[in-house]
Design a protein around this motif. Structure first.
Motif, PDB file in Angstrom:
ATOM      1  N   SER A  56       0.817  -1.132  -0.178  1.00 29.94           N
ATOM      2  CA  SER A  56      -0.039   0.072   0.054  1.00 29.94           C
ATOM      3  C   SER A  56       1.025   1.336  -0.083  1.00 29.94           C
ATOM      4  CB  SER A  56      -1.064  -0.275   1.224  1.00 29.94           C
ATOM      5  OG  SER A  56      -1.870  -0.910   0.827  1.00 29.94           O
ATOM      6  N   LEU A  57       1.658   1.030   0.679  1.00 28.56           N
ATOM      7  CA  LEU A  57       2.753   1.888   0.459  1.00 28.56           C
ATOM      8  C   LEU A  57       3.403   2.593  -0.655  1.00 28.56           C
ATOM      9  CD1 LEU A  57       4.563   2.287   4.097  1.00 28.56           C
ATOM     10  CD2 LEU A  57       2.695   3.498   3.404  1.00 28.56           C
ATOM     11  N   THR A  58       3.349   1.201  -1.485  1.00 28.38           N
ATOM     12  CA  THR A  58       4.115   2.219  -3.090  1.00 28.38           C
ATOM     13  C   THR A  58       3.070   2.419  -3.623  1.00 28.38           C
ATOM     14  OG1 THR A  58       5.726  -0.010  -2.602  1.00 28.38           O
ATOM     15  CG2 THR A  58       4.906   0.200  -4.246  1.00 28.38           C
ATOM     16  N   SER A  59       3.602   3.205  -4.234  1.00 30.56           N
ATOM     17  CA  SER A  59       2.756   3.934  -5.495  1.00 30.56           C
ATOM     18  C   SER A  59       2.528   3.407  -6.559  1.00 30.56           C
ATOM     19  CB  SER A  59       3.648   5.512  -5.398  1.00 30.56           C
ATOM     20  OG  SER A  59       4.381   5.452  -6.394  1.00 30.56           O
ATOM     21  N   ARG A  60       2.000   3.570  -7.479  1.00 29.29           N
ATOM     22  CA  ARG A  60       1.399   2.738  -8.942  1.00 29.29           C
ATOM     23  C   ARG A  60       1.185   4.102  -9.888  1.00 29.29           C
ATOM     24  NH1 ARG A  60      -0.600  -0.614  -4.740  1.00 29.29           N
ATOM     25  NH2 ARG A  60      -2.360  -0.110  -4.880  1.00 29.29           N
ATOM     26  N   MET A  61       1.377   3.371 -10.749  1.00 29.34           N
ATOM     27  CA  MET A  61       1.366   4.000 -12.550  1.00 29.34           C
ATOM     28  C   MET A  61       0.052   3.332 -13.290  1.00 29.34           C
ATOM     29  SD  MET A  61       3.919   5.920 -12.323  1.00 29.34           S
ATOM     30  CE  MET A  61       4.025   6.523 -13.222  1.00 29.34           C
ATOM     31  N   LYS A  62      -1.046   4.765 -13.686  1.00 27.86           N
ATOM     32  CA  LYS A  62      -2.458   4.609 -13.782  1.00 27.86           C
ATOM     33  C   LYS A  62      -2.406   5.431 -15.053  1.00 27.86           C
ATOM     34  CE  LYS A  62      -5.677   7.262 -11.982  1.00 27.86           C
ATOM     35  NZ  LYS A  62      -6.826   7.619 -11.078  1.00 27.86           N
ATOM     36  N   LEU A 301      -5.626   9.741 -30.103  1.00 19.80           N
ATOM     37  CA  LEU A 301      -4.918   9.541 -28.461  1.00 19.80           C
ATOM     38  C   LEU A 301      -4.149  10.399 -27.789  1.00 19.80           C
ATOM     39  CD1 LEU A 301      -6.422   5.600 -28.482  1.00 19.80           C
ATOM     40  CD2 LEU A 301      -7.813   7.681 -28.849  1.00 19.80           C
ATOM     41  N   VAL A 302      -4.600  10.664 -26.296  1.00 22.08           N
ATOM     42  CA  VAL A 302      -3.744  11.047 -25.245  1.00 22.08           C
ATOM     43  C   VAL A 302      -3.411   9.844 -24.531  1.00 22.08           C
ATOM     44  CG1 VAL A 302      -5.358  12.881 -24.313  1.00 22.08           C
ATOM     45  CG2 VAL A 302      -2.891  13.289 -24.772  1.00 22.08           C
ATOM     46  N   ILE A 303      -2.403  10.006 -24.106  1.00 15.36           N
ATOM     47  CA  ILE A 303      -2.276   8.658 -22.638  1.00 15.36           C
ATOM     48  C   ILE A 303      -1.621   9.792 -21.622  1.00 15.36           C
ATOM     49  CG2 ILE A 303      -0.998   6.786 -21.941  1.00 15.36           C
ATOM     50  CD1 ILE A 303      -0.040   6.431 -25.036  1.00 15.36           C
ATOM     51  N   SER A 304      -2.123   9.606 -20.646  1.00 14.03           N
ATOM     52  CA  SER A 304      -2.379  10.072 -19.425  1.00 14.03           C
ATOM     53  C   SER A 304      -1.641   9.055 -17.818  1.00 14.03           C
ATOM     54  CB  SER A 304      -3.597  11.083 -19.025  1.00 14.03           C
ATOM     55  OG  SER A 304      -3.677  12.079 -19.860  1.00 14.03           O
ATOM     56  N   ILE A 305      -0.289  10.060 -17.619  1.00 13.35           N
ATOM     57  CA  ILE A 305      -0.244   8.771 -16.849  1.00 13.35           C
ATOM     58  C   ILE A 305       0.120   9.318 -15.490  1.00 13.35           C
ATOM     59  CG2 ILE A 305       2.052   6.937 -15.866  1.00 13.35           C
ATOM     60  CD1 ILE A 305       3.217   7.261 -19.703  1.00 13.35           C
ATOM     61  N   ASP A 306      -0.523   8.694 -14.091  1.00 12.97           N
ATOM     62  CA  ASP A 306      -0.343   9.303 -13.292  1.00 12.97           C
ATOM     63  C   ASP A 306      -0.393   8.834 -11.980  1.00 12.97           C
ATOM     64  OD1 ASP A 306      -1.661  11.284 -14.460  1.00 12.97           O
ATOM     65  OD2 ASP A 306      -3.427  11.220 -14.424  1.00 12.97           O
ATOM     66  N   GLU A 307       0.445   8.685 -10.749  1.00 14.71           N
ATOM     67  CA  GLU A 307       1.205   8.422  -9.973  1.00 14.71           C
ATOM     68  C   GLU A 307      -0.280   8.663  -8.948  1.00 14.71           C
ATOM     69  OE1 GLU A 307       4.845   7.796  -7.351  1.00 14.71           O
ATOM     70  OE2 GLU A 307       4.926   9.245  -8.629  1.00 14.71           O
ATOM     71  N   TYR A 308      -0.380   7.377  -8.125  1.00 17.84           N
ATOM     72  CA  TYR A 308      -1.425   7.198  -6.788  1.00 17.84           C
ATOM     73  C   TYR A 308      -0.757   6.334  -5.747  1.00 17.84           C
ATOM     74  CZ  TYR A 308      -3.380   3.124  -8.658  1.00 17.84           C
ATOM     75  OH  TYR A 308      -3.916   1.914  -9.131  1.00 17.84           O
ATOM     76  N   HIS A 309      -1.420   6.523  -4.975  1.00 15.01           N
ATOM     77  CA  HIS A 309      -1.684   5.879  -3.906  1.00 15.01           C
ATOM     78  C   HIS A 309      -2.976   5.417  -3.455  1.00 15.01           C
ATOM     79  CE1 HIS A 309       2.513   7.055  -3.009  1.00 15.01           C
ATOM     80  NE2 HIS A 309       2.459   5.421  -2.685  1.00 15.01           N
ATOM     81  N   ASP A 310      -2.632   3.729  -2.975  1.00 15.41           N
ATOM     82  CA  ASP A 310      -4.577   3.702  -2.560  1.00 15.41           C
ATOM     83  C   ASP A 310      -4.857   4.603  -0.878  1.00 15.41           C
ATOM     84  OD1 ASP A 310      -4.675   1.954  -4.526  1.00 15.41           O
ATOM     85  OD2 ASP A 310      -4.060  -0.276  -3.941  1.00 15.41           O
ATOM     86  N   PRO A 311      -5.956   4.508  -1.132  1.00 12.82           N
ATOM     87  CA  PRO A 311      -5.950   5.583  -0.179  1.00 12.82           C
ATOM     88  C   PRO A 311      -5.789   4.640   1.478  1.00 12.82           C
ATOM     89  CG  PRO A 311      -8.013   5.950  -1.745  1.00 12.82           C
ATOM     90  CD  PRO A 311      -7.242   4.280  -2.067  1.00 12.82           C
TER      91      PRO A 311
END
Length: 398
Positions: A56-62, A301-311
């Protein structure tokens, strides 16, 4: 008085609603198997909790996809390649599908004479670029890690070339050109480019017998503003040939990309490439113009890459599920194993008793020590009930 009664009644109702009744300690039995299972259960829960917290503390890419509505912006092409021909013999420019030609406006694309053979430092630097590109091509997660950690990668500053005695035999073409955001063709071919209305031409003063060699080395090729940490599919590519009539074609599919991480924000472009090279032979139907051609098309198309953490509330729910699920499962397994053990033991005990003939009847027990030489006469079996009298057992007469 009424307040006290109401409080007692309230406590009574609350106790009746207790969903977790307590079992008195006198009715609880501790066993070695239960203790062993408890240790295994607690260890397993600890391992799962630690792994879940780390995950959970590791971020992931969406990744998200949307239609590219930006139609008025310009496209910047960044190139750094070395061609094994003199700068006076070749020219570099761009022509798009609209017919507009970008012919080295404001000298943004420079052409410097260099040696095609690299020094030891240049070879190490070029091989490092190629190895990083190949690693990213084999495993896309490496690119994600580079973006998450803010890795700057190898800065695009090539080592200074070693001076040699013989004259320069190659041309380094490097810089940027801004073009329309439509499909086009960036090419390096024989002859200097000459612009005219709605087009251009390459005019070479050399004859047909001129020695041509379009062996080339690509140190960098990208679209948009150059961003550190972004690895492109053509970085570190090299093509060497001895044929003087070769055409090299690269077909690029360019995709606008927006990257938003905790370390950086950038608007850049990614591209996929398919390459083809072939020798020209008009007698065998292989036509064309010798040179290096980068034919690119823009994706819609345009790609959006966002880094996020789970709540964090999701982490708490998963931890509760782990603890409760492991406890319930271990209790169920313990119940099944103990029940199976008791069932097997009971059946073995019954089988042993049946083989031994069962318990000895009371009427067959001896009454006292036998006198020497006096034979024991067994009592006849009877069905009359035994009557206790004064703590002694009275047997009916035979």
């Amino acid at each position: 008085m009424m307040r006290r009664l109401s409080r007692k009644q309230t406590l009574k109702v609350v106790k009746e609603l207790d969903a977790f009744p307590k079992v008195p300690g006198d009715y609880q039995q501790s066993t070695a198997s239960g203790g062993t299972l408890a240790l295994v259960t607690f260890s397993f829960i600890a391992v799962l909790v630690v792994s879940e917290v780390r995950f959970s503390l590791t971020s992931r890419m969406k990744y998200q996809y949307d239609v590219d509505c930006d139609l008025n912006s310009k496209l910047q092409i960044n190139a750094d390649l070395t061609v094994a021909m003199h700068c006076a013999m070749i020219g570099a420019d761009v022509v798009d599908v609209a017919g507009d030609a970008a012919i080295n406006y404001k000298n943004s694309m420079q052409m410097d004479p260099v040696y095609f053979e690299m020094s030891e430092e240049e070879r190490i630097w070029h091989n490092s670029i190629r190895e990083i590109r190949e690693a990213v091509a084999d495993e896309q997660a490496i690119q994600e890690v580079m973006l998450q950690t803010g890795y700057q990668g190898l800065r695009h500053v090539r080592p200074s070339p070693t001076k040699k005695i013989h004259p320069f035999d190659a041309c380094r073409i490097h810089g940027s050109i801004t073009v329309n955001k439509v499909a086009g063709n960036f090419h390096v071919t024989l002859g200097q480019n000459v612009p005219f209305n709605r087009g251009h031409a390459h005019i070479s003063l050399m004859g047909q017998g001129t020695k041509q060699n379009f062996s080339h080395r690509i140190d960098h090729f990208s679209f948009g503003s150059p961003e550190a940490g972004v690895v492109n599919p053509l970085d570190g590519d090299e093509k060497v040939t001895i044929d003087n009539k070769m055409i090299y074609q690269y077909f690029l599919q360019v995709v606008p990309t927006k990257i938003n991480t905790y370390k950086t924000r950038m608007d850049t472009y990614q591209y996929a490439v398919t390459e083809q090279d072939r020798p020209l032979n008009h007698d065998q139907g292989s036509h064309g113009i010798t040179g290096i051609f980068f034919k690119y098309e823009l994706s819609s198309l345009v790609i959006s890459i966002d880094e996020y953490h789970d709540p964090y509330w999701q982490l708490m729910i998963r931890l509760c599920g782990i603890v409760g699920g492991v406890f319930a499962t271990s209790g169920l397994l313990h119940l099944c194993f103990t029940s199976l053990y008791d069932l097997i033991c009971c059946r073995l005990k019954k089988s042993k008793d049946s083989k031994a003939g069962g318990p000895v009847p009371v009427h067959q027990l001896p009454m006292g020590p036998a006198a020497a030489g006096t034979p024991q006469v067994p009592l006849a079996p009877t069905t009359a009930p035994l009557t206790p009298t004064g703590g002694k057992i009275l047997l009916p007469p035979s």
